[in-house]
Design an enzyme around this catalytic site. Structure first.
Site, PDB file in Angstrom:
ATOM      1  N   CYS A 198       2.984  -3.127   1.079  1.00 44.85           N
ATOM      2  CA  CYS A 198       4.098  -2.545   1.836  1.00 44.85           C
ATOM      3  C   CYS A 198       4.112  -1.029   1.662  1.00 44.85           C
ATOM      4  O   CYS A 198       4.218  -0.277   2.631  1.00 44.85           O
ATOM      5  CB  CYS A 198       5.417  -3.146   1.363  1.00 44.85           C
ATOM      6  SG  CYS A 198       6.854  -2.396   2.152  1.00 44.85           S
TER       7      CYS A 198
ATOM      8  N   GLU B 214       4.577  -8.366   6.510  1.00 50.54           N
ATOM      9  CA  GLU B 214       4.945  -7.028   6.993  1.00 50.54           C
ATOM     10  C   GLU B 214       4.715  -6.919   8.504  1.00 50.54           C
ATOM     11  O   GLU B 214       5.537  -6.358   9.234  1.00 50.54           O
ATOM     12  CB  GLU B 214       4.118  -5.976   6.251  1.00 50.54           C
ATOM     13  CG  GLU B 214       4.570  -4.555   6.467  1.00 50.54           C
ATOM     14  CD  GLU B 214       5.910  -4.254   5.807  1.00 50.54           C
ATOM     15  OE1 GLU B 214       6.864  -3.973   6.566  1.00 50.54           O
ATOM     16  OE2 GLU B 214       6.000  -4.296   4.575  1.00 50.54           O
TER      17      GLU B 214
END
Length: 564
Positions: free
Chosen positions: A163, A236
């Site tokens: 991330c 994500e």
């Protein structure tokens, strides 16, 4: 004396975090090409969508901060604890940025939007990992030894690193696209934050810590980190794709495609566009490997063949001659000065010389006899084992298996043997692809050395391209995409509604540029188109505009055309 540049580390010498980012970079491409991120980069993302995203990210960052807290409790090293504490402070700074947006809007983040399923899925995965609910780990509260706790900290960092790295990557990509001459970008604050030196440093700090915590782990435990990292990357992408958009977007291409009334026709070159190695070298190697040794007697019922040694020498001479004369041919038709305004007919005329050269080269191969005596079964086996570019097969499978897409795929190739192409795709279940290539002449499954010439040159290719389009007719709206990598693909790339150049062929760029062709990296090109894309307008992909889009991987092609 000039300084010796430092040697780039090999993949084995790279840290774990770096290796995993490179391995799963494909997912980062899908995140970057999502409709939400393209709109954000372009600056025409609707404010209500950005507000919704910030509200979702607020919930996610709270979970991120909590995961760092749990990881800090598990780390048994004071330096690691300090690093995690610093990283958590960085998350709190991100939350302050979100608060600043909210103050501008005069609303409450916690009440702005319900948490969507993609956000819930991501935060639950993150907190479960940080709590030790991972394969091969004892349940929460049962982590007895410092090593067991440190292992959980490593797993947690493995789920958080992608991330951080992804946002750092997007921040830099978007910042490079900011145009100082076009006024204020509405999301400059967001872009500046994630492209800033401090955020880039935090992403690196996170990765360095993951490397440090994973040093003592076993191969099996490192595999678990890899799975967690990959899962986080996919979550994500899903997070970005889940942001609701109430506006037209240029991605994915099929979003504006109406299967009932439109027809999508995808064309692709084969050699070095789909493959890693040129097919001519593969066919020559089959001939050499299966040829008799110089001291062996050949069976009476087989065609007379050169020995393997003679074949290798002959092929070496043919290859050398081709390479030298190819460069000479290119130079012979290059204009002395760069053409300012692209003219398709001028380029077409010039490439007729290359077409004559390619046909002469094929005639030499036939006359040499190097392709004589190859068994069809050996060709098919080689095709089935042929390595294709990463993501190429997956892309075509997605197109072919989507019955609602109304898309057709055609492969146009100089390859001497269409059976090799068909075998390479059939092993991946892609028997539905239409192959336009030359064919071997066979006598009882043994090649005669002759080539049935169908597609030998740039002119042959573009004729096959146009003939194919004509057969589809005009009963529907046709949208054509051509994917290629070499000078021989130039005319087809320019004839197509969308021409995509894959790879980095210097001769293609040199010839194209000299004749006035403009090469634009696909992503910046899409962001520019998105800026121009407003309600009620349509993305105008104009053929013969002299503009070609460049990509470095099939993941970009996939993300642009089909999306996640």
């Amino acid at each position: 004396m000039a300084a010796i540049p430092p040697k780039s580390p090999s993949p084995e010498e790279e840290g774990l975090a770096r290796r995993l980012w490179i391995k799963f970079k494909r997912e980062s491409v899908f995140a970057m090409y999502s409709p939400f991120t393209v709109c954000l980069a372009s600056g025409n993302l609707k404010l209500e969508t950005f507000r919704h995203y910030i509200a979702q990210d607020f919930h996610f960052l709270k979970a991120f901060s909590q995961a760092y807290e749990l990881a800090e409790e598990c780390a048994d090293d004071d330096d690691a604890k300090l690093s995690i504490s610093e990283l958590r402070k960085g998350v709190l700074e991100e939350l302050k940025m979100h608060d600043s947006f909210v103050k501008e809007w005069g609303t409450d983040l916690a009440k702005m939007a319900t948490v969507n399923s993609a956000t819930v899925k991501y935060t639950e995965f993150l907190l479960a990992t940080a709590s030790g609910k991972v394969e091969g780990v004892k349940g929460p509260g049962k982590l007895a030894t410092p090593f067991e706790k440190t292992k959980v900290a490593a797993y947690t960092l493995g789920a958080m690193s992608p991330c951080m790295r992804l946002y750092a990557f997007l921040g830099k990509e978007f910042h490079a696209l900011l145009n100082a001459n076009e006024g204020n970008h509405p999301y400059t604050k967001w872009i500046d934050n994630y492209s800033s030196e401090s955020f880039q440093a935090s992403a690196l700090q996170n990765e360095d810590l993951l490397d440090k915590l994973s040093v003592s782990l076993t191969g099996e435990e490192l595999d678990i980190i890899e799975k967690l990292y990959h899962q986080a990357m996919k979550l994500e992408v899903e997070f970005f794709c889940a942001q609701p958009l109430a506006q037209p977007t240029v991605v994915p291409l099929i979003k504006g495609h109406n299967p009932a009334g439109d027809r999508l026709i995808i064309f692709s070159d084969f050699d070095l566009t789909c493959t890693i190695v040129d097919s001519s070298a593969i066919l020559a190697e089959i001939a050499i490997v299966t040829a008799p040794k110089s001291d062996q007697n050949q069976p009476e019922n087989q065609l007379g063949r050169m020995s393997s040694g003679e074949l290798r020498n002959t092929w070496g001479l043919l290859s050398k001659q081709y390479t030298e004369e190819y460069e000479q041919c290119i130079e012979s038709f290059m204009p002395s000065e760069k053409v300012e305004n692209f003219n398709y007919e001028t380029l077409h005329k010039a490439l007729e010389q290359l077409s004559h050269f390619e046909k002469r080269a094929n005639s030499r191969v036939i006359e040499s006899g190097v392709l004589k005596g190859i068994n069809l079964e050996d060709i098919k086996k080689a095709g089935e084992r042929l390595s294709l570019q990463d993501g190429c097969t997956t892309f075509f499978q997605k197109v072919v298996k989507n019955e609602n897409l109304n898309a057709n795929v055609h492969v146009l190739s100089y390859c001497w043997c269409g059976d090799l192409i068909r075998a390479s795709f059939s092993s991946a279940g892609l028997n539905a692809l239409n192959v336009h290539a030359n064919e071997f002449s066979f006598k009882e499954s043994i090649s005669t050395g002759e080539i049935i010439e169908k597609v030998e040159s740039p002119i042959d290719k573009v004729q096959a391209f146009n003939n194919t389009l004509e057969k589809y007719g005009t009963d529907r709206k046709n949208l054509s995409v051509y994917i290629g990598d070499s000078v021989g693909d130039l005319l087809c790339l320019l004839e197509a509604d969308i021409g995509i150049v894959i790879g980095s062929s210097s001769s293609l760029r040199r010839v194209g540029s000299q004749f006035g062709v403009t090469f634009i990296p696909l992503y910046p090109g899409l962001v520019k188109k998105q800026k121009e894309y407003t309600e009620g307008s349509s993305s105008n992909w104009k053929e013969k505009s002299g503009i070609l889009y460049t990509v470095s991987s099939w993941a970009e092609v996939h993300a642009f055309i089909l999306g996640w």
